[in-house]
Write an enzyme that holds these catalytic residues in place. Structure first.
Site, mmCIF file in Angstrom:
data_model
loop_
_atom_site.group_PDB
_atom_site.id
_atom_site.type_symbol
_atom_site.label_atom_id
_atom_site.label_comp_id
_atom_site.label_asym_id
_atom_site.label_seq_id
_atom_site.Cartn_x
_atom_site.Cartn_y
_atom_site.Cartn_z
ATOM 1 C CB ALA A 35 -24.510 -9.072 -5.761
ATOM 2 C CD GLU A 80 -29.574 -7.916 -0.418
ATOM 3 O OE1 GLU A 80 -30.802 -7.788 -0.984
ATOM 4 O OE2 GLU A 80 -28.656 -8.542 -1.095
ATOM 5 C CG LEU A 93 -20.590 -15.627 -8.373
ATOM 6 C CD1 LEU A 93 -19.596 -15.336 -9.337
ATOM 7 C CD2 LEU A 93 -20.263 -17.011 -8.093
ATOM 8 N NE ARG A 108 -34.177 -11.269 -8.645
ATOM 9 C CZ ARG A 108 -33.177 -11.555 -7.988
ATOM 10 N NH1 ARG A 108 -32.095 -12.235 -8.039
ATOM 11 N NH2 ARG A 108 -33.119 -10.674 -6.735
#
Length: 156
Positions: free
Chosen positions: A53, A55, A77, A85
């Site tokens: 995600a 990217e 997701l 994180r």
């Protein structure tokens, strides 16, 4: 150009992350099956995959800058693996997608889900597979409505 012509010629980019692809694919498949019923041919949807995600926003930015797309849909997701994180990634993705939309003028739709306490077992996997089917339909509807609304604004 009327609304039907606008939709019939519109191109949409659909970006999805590969993490948990067995779940995220449900969104893509649902989106593709719904978009045609709403006036944009599924053949006018270009599919893109990114590793995770995080990217998605850069890919969305490059696609928006290309000038080829009336809308961009992002699906992913971001799971809470018990470390902080998760919150940073989720925030960065959603903030990045909003920035792409506001900077480029190309609408960006998020079907990036960020559940807390996701566990890889049958109950959660099944729940999120079903939920992504719903999110795909919702993203298709929002995409079509927004493309139509923006076309009316530019025609005025």
């Amino acid at each position: 150009m009327n609304q039907s012509e606008t939709l019939a010629t519109a191109r949409i980019a659909f970006i999805q992350s590969c993490w948990h692809s067995d779940i995220v694919n449900q969104c893509r498949d649902s989106f593709l099956s719904s978009i045609g019923d709403l006036g944009i041919p599924a053949a006018h949807v270009d599919l893109f995959e990114v590793p995770g995600a995080f990217e998605i926003p850069l890919h969305a930015k490059k696609l928006a800058e290309s000038g080829r797309y009336a809308g961009i849909v992002a699906a992913g997701l971001v799971v809470d693996g018990g470390i902080y994180r998760h919150d940073f990634v989720a925030s960065a993705v959603i903030d990045g997608l909003m920035r792409v939309q506001l900077d480029s003028g190309v609408p960006v739709f998020s079907a990036v889900l960020t559940p807390h306490h996701f566990h890889e077992h049958d109950a959660h996997n099944g729940f999120f597979r079903d939920h992504f089917i719903k999110k795909g339909r919702e993203a298709a509807s929002a995409c079509v409505q927004t493309v139509q609304a923006l076309a009316r604004l530019t025609a005025a």
